[in-house]
Design an enzyme around this catalytic site. Structure first.
Site, PDB file in Angstrom:
ATOM      1  N   ASP A  34       0.864  -1.178   0.000  1.00 48.38           N
ATOM      2  CA  ASP A  34       0.000   0.000   0.000  1.00 48.38           C
ATOM      3  C   ASP A  34       0.901   1.229   0.000  1.00 48.38           C
ATOM      4  OD1 ASP A  34      -2.256   1.706   0.316  1.00 48.38           O
ATOM      5  OD2 ASP A  34      -3.271   0.130   1.446  1.00 48.38           O
TER       6      ASP A  34
ATOM      7  N   ASP B  61      -2.864   4.705  -2.382  1.00 48.95           N
ATOM      8  CA  ASP B  61      -3.925   5.284  -1.576  1.00 48.95           C
ATOM      9  C   ASP B  61      -4.233   6.713  -2.010  1.00 48.95           C
ATOM     10  OD1 ASP B  61      -5.603   5.231   0.954  1.00 48.95           O
ATOM     11  OD2 ASP B  61      -4.288   6.925   1.388  1.00 48.95           O
TER      12      ASP B  61
ATOM     13  N   GLU C  59      -6.238   4.239  -6.112  1.00 49.35           N
ATOM     14  CA  GLU C  59      -7.514   4.551  -5.476  1.00 49.35           C
ATOM     15  C   GLU C  59      -7.891   5.980  -5.844  1.00 49.35           C
ATOM     16  OE1 GLU C  59      -9.456   4.489  -1.012  1.00 49.35           O
ATOM     17  OE2 GLU C  59      -7.575   5.546  -1.338  1.00 49.35           O
TER      18      GLU C  59
ATOM     19  N   HIS D 108     -11.114  -2.500   3.405  1.00 50.95           N
ATOM     20  CA  HIS D 108     -10.945  -2.014   4.773  1.00 50.95           C
ATOM     21  C   HIS D 108     -11.710  -0.721   5.046  1.00 50.95           C
ATOM     22  CE1 HIS D 108      -8.158   0.190   2.300  1.00 50.95           C
ATOM     23  NE2 HIS D 108      -7.995   1.078   3.269  1.00 50.95           N
ATOM     24  N   ASP D 109     -12.173  -0.048   3.983  1.00 49.38           N
ATOM     25  CA  ASP D 109     -12.905   1.213   4.137  1.00 49.38           C
ATOM     26  C   ASP D 109     -14.405   1.073   3.899  1.00 49.38           C
ATOM     27  OD1 ASP D 109     -10.817   2.890   4.841  1.00 49.38           O
ATOM     28  OD2 ASP D 109     -10.317   3.399   2.772  1.00 49.38           O
TER      29      ASP D 109
END
Length: 553
Positions: free
Chosen positions: A98, A199, A252, A328-329
């Site tokens: 990440d 990210d 993302e 995870h979000d």
């Protein structure tokens, strides 16, 4: 058409803190991940995406990084990481890190130096602005509620943070910042890492603060400058990514449209391989715009179909889709997009898997999704850990008085990120087999009924359905490369589509409701190859039934 090398990739996402604890301290770690690689291999995933494992004060669960080349001590050591990487490669599993490049922690050495004065070597590593009439330079809001500017007396200036105040935004217009990020990427790639999930990468390309083409997202943060973003990503590709063989990259981008994503994920390989878009997970926002995403209303099937189809058609032959239900979000998929009610949960989880995995693009499986893990259904504020959820509760209940606490708790139970962060459910033993100690976060209370140990001995489980789908798409070029055609877009119960390549056609039918319906898509002329029921009743489609046919020409 261009056939990308990664068309057969299936990614398994791991949230390290909640995956598997090897030393009994209650926190998942690298050795715990290493111990479960055979499980991932059995599932069939050939890539693992690790959420941040870097040194961090954990103001935002690791997305506030204080040192990009050190391992978070709770997760282990660099030697532990190297052992994980080596073992994964030996098993045919590649590792994707990440990359958090929009911001650092306020405890990063760069920021510690930058905030001291306007004339130190790091002074321009972050985005600083003078006060305007004694206040912040504009009214931008952070994603995590509240102003996006924080004042520092030593500089008599404000710094920008698109997320938490402990996450100051880097200044990507500074060539030294970009060079430093590229060095970090090379550090991990030279260790043998196989790619990056980037990210909030669209946030790196900000407009000027003097209203240069300024527009705002639904959270009040300035829209990225897409021309500048393309420039940054091309530079990153030229200087770093193109120097390594078969590096998987996904950006993302909460603000992306299909046309923009087609630029960033263009098939000539000059930028990224694919983009994470947010349209389908942002469906059914609250009718009161002040509440944003916080709602407990179900997603309308027609709207879901419309968004997924839009991206399938929009990127076909132009770019590449990333396919995901949750991460995870996001809350747990079976609870959000179908049902986690006991009579239907297993079939509903299989239906969602079938619908997603047979689309064009790269599927992502978030830890526990392959078990049909559900939302935790918490009912008290002190059960939440997520900064976004807690801040939102206080803002809309205690400060703005938009809804009462009971209603907001219902919204959190449906949409909070914490639903995805409860520990992985490995067994029905103490603490779900996640740890021998006290878990860092509470378990979903349904782990005695939903866990990996039980599913691995039940060959009709959600796990084995995922395994079947993953194997099918790896060996079927129609699913990898074929075109997409939606059937009956107005149907508010069934999602049906055809994938076609060189006269080979695959029909996918999914019922998103608890009703039995009748639909004729010509399935009687084909052979049933995948189903979540034991028999085929032709045009009768039962609750949460999903079935796949190879059609005869």
């Amino acid at each position: 058409m261009i056939r990308p090398w990664f068309a057969d990739v299936v990614v398994y996402q791991i949230y390290p803190m909640s995956f598997n604890d090897s030393n009994g301290d209650g926190i998942g770690d690298l050795n715990g991940i290493n111990a479960k690689l055979d499980y991932i291999k059995k599932l069939g995933a050939n890539f693992v995406w690790l959420n941040p494992i870097y040194k961090s004060p954990n103001a935002d669960n690791g997305y506030d990084i204080s040192d990009y080349t050190m391992i978070q001590p709770a997760y282990g050591t660099m030697n532990d990481f190297k052992a994980l990487l080596k073992n994964a490669h030996q098993k045919g599993i590649r590792i994707m890190m990440d990359l958090v490049a929009n911001h650092t922690s306020d405890q990063h050495e760069w920021f510690k130096q930058s905030q001291k004065s306007k004339d130190n070597p790091y002074s321009d590593y972050y985005i600083w602005s003078d006060p305007v009439d004694g206040h912040a330079p504009n009214e931008w809001q952070s994603v995590f509620e509240g102003p996006a500017w924080t004042y520092v007396a030593a500089r008599n200036q404000y710094y920008l943070h698109s997320f938490a105040s402990a996450q100051p935004d880097l200044n990507w217009r500074n060539p030294k910042v970009r060079a430093a990020i590229y060095d970090i990427m090379r550090f991990w790639l030279d260790l043998g890492v196989d790619g990056f999930r980037m990210d909030a990468i669209d946030f790196i390309a900000k407009p000027k603060w003097d209203n240069e083409g300024q527009s705002f997202t639904d959270v009040g943060v300035a829209e990225p400058n897409l021309t500048r973003l393309n420039q940054y990503l091309r530079e990153m590709n030229q200087q770093v990514l193109s120097k390594y063989h078969h590096i998987l990259t996904v950006g993302e981008m909460s603000t992306a449209t299909p046309d923009a994503a087609a630029q960033f994920s263009n098939l000539d390989g000059s930028e990224l391989n694919m983009v994470f878009q947010f349209e389908h997970v942002n469906l059914s926002p609250n009718p009161d715009s002040r509440l944003g995403k916080w709602n407990d209303a179900p997603v309308k099937v027609t709207e879901l179909k419309s968004v997924l189809s839009k991206w399938q058609v929009g990127l076909d032959g132009r770019g590449w889709n990333s396919l995901y239900w949750n991460n995870h979000d996001q809350p747990r998929a079976v609870s959000r997009f179908a049902t986690d009610a006991k009579p239907y949960r297993v079939r509903a989880a299989k239906m969602l898997a079938t619908t997603l995995h047979l689309l064009q693009g790269t599927p992502y499986v978030y830890e526990g999704e392959e078990l049909g893990m559900t939302n935790a259904h918490f009912n008290r504020l002190d059960q939440y850990e997520d900064l976004d959820s807690i801040n939102a509760y206080h803002q809309v209940v205690d400060i703005d008085h938009i809804v009462d606490g009971k209603q907001m708790l219902s919204y959190l139970a449906d949409r909070s990120r914490d639903n995805a962060r409860t520990p992985m459910q490995w067994s029905n033993e103490s603490n779900a087999g996640f740890t021998s100690g006290t878990p860092w976060y509470q378990l979903n209370p349904n782990y005695p009924q939903i866990n990996a140990r039980m599913e691995l001995v039940d060959h009709d489980s959600v796990f084995y359905h995922y395994q079947k789908l993953i194997e099918f798409r790896k060996t079927n070029t129609t699913i990898q490369y074929g075109t997409y055609t939606e059937l009956d877009a107005a149907d508010d119960k069934v999602f049906a589509y055809i994938r076609e390549l060189e006269h080979q056609r695959v029909l996918v039918i999914s019922n998103f409701t608890s009703e039995t319906v009748n639909r004729d898509y010509g399935q009687s002329s084909g052979q049933l190859i995948i189903s979540n029921y034991d028999d085929d009743r032709g045009t009768e489609i039962r609750p949460y039934e999903s079935k796949v046919y190879e059609l005869n020409n």
